[in-house]
Design a protein around this motif. Sequence first.
Motif, PDB file in Angstrom:
ATOM      1  N   MET A  99      -8.230  -3.309  35.561  1.00  0.00           N
ATOM      2  CA  MET A  99      -8.544  -4.298  36.525  1.00  0.00           C
ATOM      3  C   MET A  99      -8.941  -5.609  36.080  1.00  0.00           C
ATOM      4  O   MET A  99      -9.904  -5.473  35.120  1.00  0.00           O
ATOM      5  N   ALA A 100      -8.166  -6.558  36.396  1.00  0.00           N
ATOM      6  CA  ALA A 100      -8.368  -7.985  35.749  1.00  0.00           C
ATOM      7  C   ALA A 100      -8.787  -8.809  37.206  1.00  0.00           C
ATOM      8  O   ALA A 100      -8.366  -8.810  37.899  1.00  0.00           O
ATOM      9  N   VAL A 101      -9.980  -9.519  36.626  1.00  0.00           N
ATOM     10  CA  VAL A 101     -10.446 -10.487  37.628  1.00  0.00           C
ATOM     11  C   VAL A 101     -10.391 -11.742  36.876  1.00  0.00           C
ATOM     12  O   VAL A 101     -10.808 -12.193  35.822  1.00  0.00           O
ATOM     13  N   GLY A 102      -9.410 -12.737  37.620  1.00  0.00           N
ATOM     14  CA  GLY A 102      -9.340 -14.008  37.465  1.00  0.00           C
ATOM     15  C   GLY A 102     -10.080 -14.878  38.365  1.00  0.00           C
ATOM     16  O   GLY A 102     -11.086 -14.567  38.975  1.00  0.00           O
ATOM     17  N   LYS A 103      -9.729 -16.061  38.528  1.00  0.00           N
ATOM     18  CA  LYS A 103     -10.553 -17.229  39.290  1.00  0.00           C
ATOM     19  C   LYS A 103     -10.398 -16.995  40.641  1.00  0.00           C
ATOM     20  O   LYS A 103     -11.573 -16.894  41.529  1.00  0.00           O
ATOM     21  N   ASP A 104      -9.340 -16.639  41.233  1.00  0.00           N
ATOM     22  CA  ASP A 104      -9.216 -16.275  42.558  1.00  0.00           C
ATOM     23  C   ASP A 104      -8.147 -15.135  42.820  1.00  0.00           C
ATOM     24  O   ASP A 104      -7.648 -15.004  43.873  1.00  0.00           O
ATOM     25  N   PHE A 105      -8.055 -14.315  42.013  1.00  0.00           N
ATOM     26  CA  PHE A 105      -7.348 -12.952  42.257  1.00  0.00           C
ATOM     27  C   PHE A 105      -7.949 -11.843  41.589  1.00  0.00           C
ATOM     28  O   PHE A 105      -8.651 -11.919  40.535  1.00  0.00           O
ATOM     29  N   ILE A 106      -7.502 -10.681  41.952  1.00  0.00           N
ATOM     30  CA  ILE A 106      -7.835  -9.172  41.355  1.00  0.00           C
ATOM     31  C   ILE A 106      -6.439  -8.743  41.201  1.00  0.00           C
ATOM     32  O   ILE A 106      -5.606  -8.510  41.902  1.00  0.00           O
TER      33      ILE A 106
END
Length: 174
Positions: A99-106
Amino acid sequence: MSRSWERKVQKNQSTINKQRKKQGKEPLMSTSGKSSAAPVDTYRGRSILMPAFLVLFTAMYVILTVGSESYKESNTMFWVTIGLYLFLALVFVLRRPYMAVGKDFIRSRRFGGDRSLYKANIKSITLQKGYIIIAQQKGGNWVFSRVINRYPTNEMGERLRSFAASQDIPLTEK
Protein backbone atom coordinates in the motif's frame (compact mmCIF):
# COMPACT_ATOMS: atom_id res chain seq x y z
CA MET A 1 4.07 22.09 -38.84
CA SER A 2 6.11 23.02 -35.78
CA ARG A 3 3.01 23.59 -33.63
CA SER A 4 1.47 20.24 -34.56
CA TRP A 5 4.76 18.53 -33.74
CA GLU A 6 4.82 20.23 -30.34
CA ARG A 7 1.25 19.13 -29.66
CA LYS A 8 2.14 15.52 -30.56
CA VAL A 9 5.17 15.61 -28.29
CA GLN A 10 3.13 17.10 -25.44
CA LYS A 11 0.35 14.52 -25.90
CA ASN A 12 2.80 11.59 -25.91
CA GLN A 13 4.64 13.04 -22.93
CA SER A 14 1.37 13.38 -21.03
CA THR A 15 0.47 9.75 -21.80
CA ILE A 16 3.85 8.47 -20.62
CA ASN A 17 3.69 10.58 -17.46
CA LYS A 18 0.25 9.14 -16.64
CA GLN A 19 1.63 5.61 -17.03
CA ARG A 20 4.65 6.46 -14.84
CA LYS A 21 2.36 8.00 -12.22
CA LYS A 22 0.34 4.75 -12.06
CA GLN A 23 3.59 2.85 -11.56
CA GLY A 24 4.65 5.21 -8.76
CA LYS A 25 7.56 6.71 -10.66
CA GLU A 26 8.53 10.34 -11.18
CA PRO A 27 7.35 11.99 -14.42
CA LEU A 28 9.95 12.34 -17.16
CA MET A 29 9.35 16.03 -17.67
CA SER A 30 6.60 18.15 -16.25
CA THR A 31 4.08 19.27 -18.85
CA SER A 32 2.48 21.86 -16.59
CA GLY A 33 5.70 23.44 -15.35
CA LYS A 34 5.35 22.34 -11.72
CA SER A 35 7.06 19.31 -10.23
CA SER A 36 5.14 16.64 -8.38
CA ALA A 37 7.93 15.45 -6.11
CA ALA A 38 5.61 14.63 -3.19
CA PRO A 39 6.92 11.72 -1.13
CA VAL A 40 5.13 8.39 -1.40
CA ASP A 41 5.19 6.14 1.68
CA THR A 42 5.09 2.47 0.76
CA TYR A 43 4.17 -0.32 3.19
CA ARG A 44 4.81 -3.90 2.08
CA GLY A 45 3.14 -7.04 3.31
CA ARG A 46 3.82 -10.71 2.76
CA SER A 47 1.37 -13.05 1.07
CA ILE A 48 1.18 -16.32 3.00
CA LEU A 49 -2.33 -17.76 2.73
CA MET A 50 -2.64 -18.05 -1.05
CA PRO A 51 0.75 -19.77 -1.57
CA ALA A 52 0.02 -22.11 1.35
CA PHE A 53 -3.38 -22.95 -0.14
CA LEU A 54 -1.82 -23.65 -3.55
CA VAL A 55 0.88 -25.91 -2.08
CA LEU A 56 -1.69 -27.83 0.00
CA PHE A 57 -4.01 -28.12 -2.99
CA THR A 58 -1.15 -29.44 -5.13
CA ALA A 59 -0.14 -31.95 -2.45
CA MET A 60 -3.74 -33.15 -2.16
CA TYR A 61 -3.98 -33.43 -5.94
CA VAL A 62 -0.78 -35.50 -6.15
CA ILE A 63 -1.77 -37.80 -3.27
CA LEU A 64 -5.25 -38.45 -4.61
CA THR A 65 -4.12 -38.92 -8.22
CA VAL A 66 -1.03 -41.07 -7.63
CA GLY A 67 -2.89 -43.23 -5.09
CA SER A 68 -5.78 -44.00 -7.43
CA GLU A 69 -6.02 -47.14 -9.55
CA SER A 70 -6.38 -45.21 -12.79
CA TYR A 71 -2.89 -43.70 -12.40
CA LYS A 72 -0.60 -46.29 -13.98
CA GLU A 73 1.58 -44.38 -16.40
CA SER A 74 3.72 -41.31 -15.81
CA ASN A 75 1.91 -38.63 -17.75
CA THR A 76 4.06 -35.61 -18.62
CA MET A 77 1.13 -33.23 -18.53
CA PHE A 78 0.36 -34.26 -14.94
CA TRP A 79 3.82 -33.23 -13.76
CA VAL A 80 3.73 -30.02 -15.81
CA THR A 81 0.47 -29.12 -14.06
CA ILE A 82 2.03 -29.82 -10.66
CA GLY A 83 5.05 -27.68 -11.55
CA LEU A 84 2.86 -24.80 -12.73
CA TYR A 85 0.80 -24.80 -9.52
CA LEU A 86 4.02 -24.65 -7.49
CA PHE A 87 5.33 -21.90 -9.77
CA LEU A 88 2.12 -19.92 -9.20
CA ALA A 89 2.61 -20.28 -5.44
CA LEU A 90 6.16 -18.94 -5.85
CA VAL A 91 4.87 -15.97 -7.86
CA PHE A 92 2.43 -15.11 -5.05
CA VAL A 93 5.27 -15.26 -2.53
CA LEU A 94 7.61 -13.07 -4.57
CA ARG A 95 5.00 -10.45 -5.64
CA ARG A 96 4.56 -8.83 -2.28
CA PRO A 97 1.36 -6.87 -1.69
CA TYR A 98 1.80 -3.20 -0.85
CA MET A 99 0.00 0.00 0.00
CA ALA A 100 1.48 3.34 -1.06
CA VAL A 101 0.17 6.60 0.37
CA GLY A 102 0.93 9.76 -1.59
CA LYS A 103 -0.19 13.35 -1.26
CA ASP A 104 -3.74 12.79 -2.56
CA PHE A 105 -3.94 9.07 -3.45
CA ILE A 106 -3.62 5.56 -2.09
CA ARG A 107 -2.21 2.85 -4.37
CA SER A 108 -2.26 -0.91 -3.94
CA ARG A 109 -1.75 -4.09 -5.91
CA ARG A 110 -5.01 -5.83 -6.69
CA PHE A 111 -5.64 -9.00 -8.72
CA GLY A 112 -6.12 -6.91 -11.88
CA GLY A 113 -2.88 -4.99 -11.35
CA ASP A 114 -1.90 -1.80 -9.54
CA ARG A 115 -4.86 0.41 -8.66
CA SER A 116 -5.01 3.97 -7.32
CA LEU A 117 -7.69 5.61 -5.22
CA TYR A 118 -7.71 9.38 -5.28
CA LYS A 119 -9.23 11.46 -2.48
CA ALA A 120 -12.45 12.09 -4.44
CA ASN A 121 -13.10 8.32 -4.65
CA ILE A 122 -12.51 7.57 -0.95
CA LYS A 123 -15.66 7.56 1.17
CA SER A 124 -14.07 6.76 4.55
CA ILE A 125 -11.17 5.02 6.28
CA THR A 126 -11.71 2.62 9.17
CA LEU A 127 -8.87 1.55 11.46
CA GLN A 128 -9.24 -1.57 13.60
CA LYS A 129 -6.70 -3.61 15.46
CA GLY A 130 -4.95 -5.58 12.71
CA TYR A 131 -7.20 -4.25 9.92
CA ILE A 132 -7.48 -1.17 7.74
CA ILE A 133 -10.61 -0.73 5.62
CA ILE A 134 -10.82 1.92 2.91
CA ALA A 135 -14.37 2.41 1.65
CA GLN A 136 -14.74 3.61 -1.93
CA GLN A 137 -17.50 5.75 -3.43
CA LYS A 138 -18.04 3.00 -6.05
CA GLY A 139 -16.86 -0.58 -5.81
CA GLY A 140 -15.79 -2.83 -3.00
CA ASN A 141 -13.81 -1.89 0.07
CA TRP A 142 -10.04 -2.28 0.18
CA VAL A 143 -9.07 -4.33 3.22
CA PHE A 144 -5.49 -4.50 4.46
CA SER A 145 -5.04 -7.22 7.07
CA ARG A 146 -2.21 -8.11 9.39
CA VAL A 147 -3.41 -11.72 9.53
CA ILE A 148 -3.84 -12.41 5.81
CA ASN A 149 -1.06 -10.36 4.18
CA ARG A 150 1.21 -9.49 7.12
CA TYR A 151 0.87 -5.70 6.67
CA PRO A 152 2.38 -3.40 9.32
CA THR A 153 -1.07 -2.04 10.20
CA ASN A 154 0.08 0.13 13.10
CA GLU A 155 2.51 2.13 10.93
CA MET A 156 -0.03 2.27 8.10
CA GLY A 157 -2.68 3.54 10.52
CA GLU A 158 -0.48 6.43 11.65
CA ARG A 159 0.17 7.50 8.05
CA LEU A 160 -3.51 7.16 7.13
CA ARG A 161 -4.49 9.36 10.11
CA SER A 162 -2.39 12.20 8.74
CA PHE A 163 -3.60 11.49 5.18
CA ALA A 164 -7.26 11.60 6.26
CA ALA A 165 -6.73 14.81 8.24
CA SER A 166 -5.02 16.58 5.34
CA GLN A 167 -7.63 15.45 2.76
CA ASP A 168 -10.78 15.86 4.92
CA ILE A 169 -11.69 12.16 4.72
CA PRO A 170 -13.78 10.68 7.57
CA LEU A 171 -11.68 8.40 9.75
CA THR A 172 -13.18 5.88 12.16
CA GLU A 173 -11.21 3.99 14.81
CA LYS A 174 -12.68 0.89 16.41
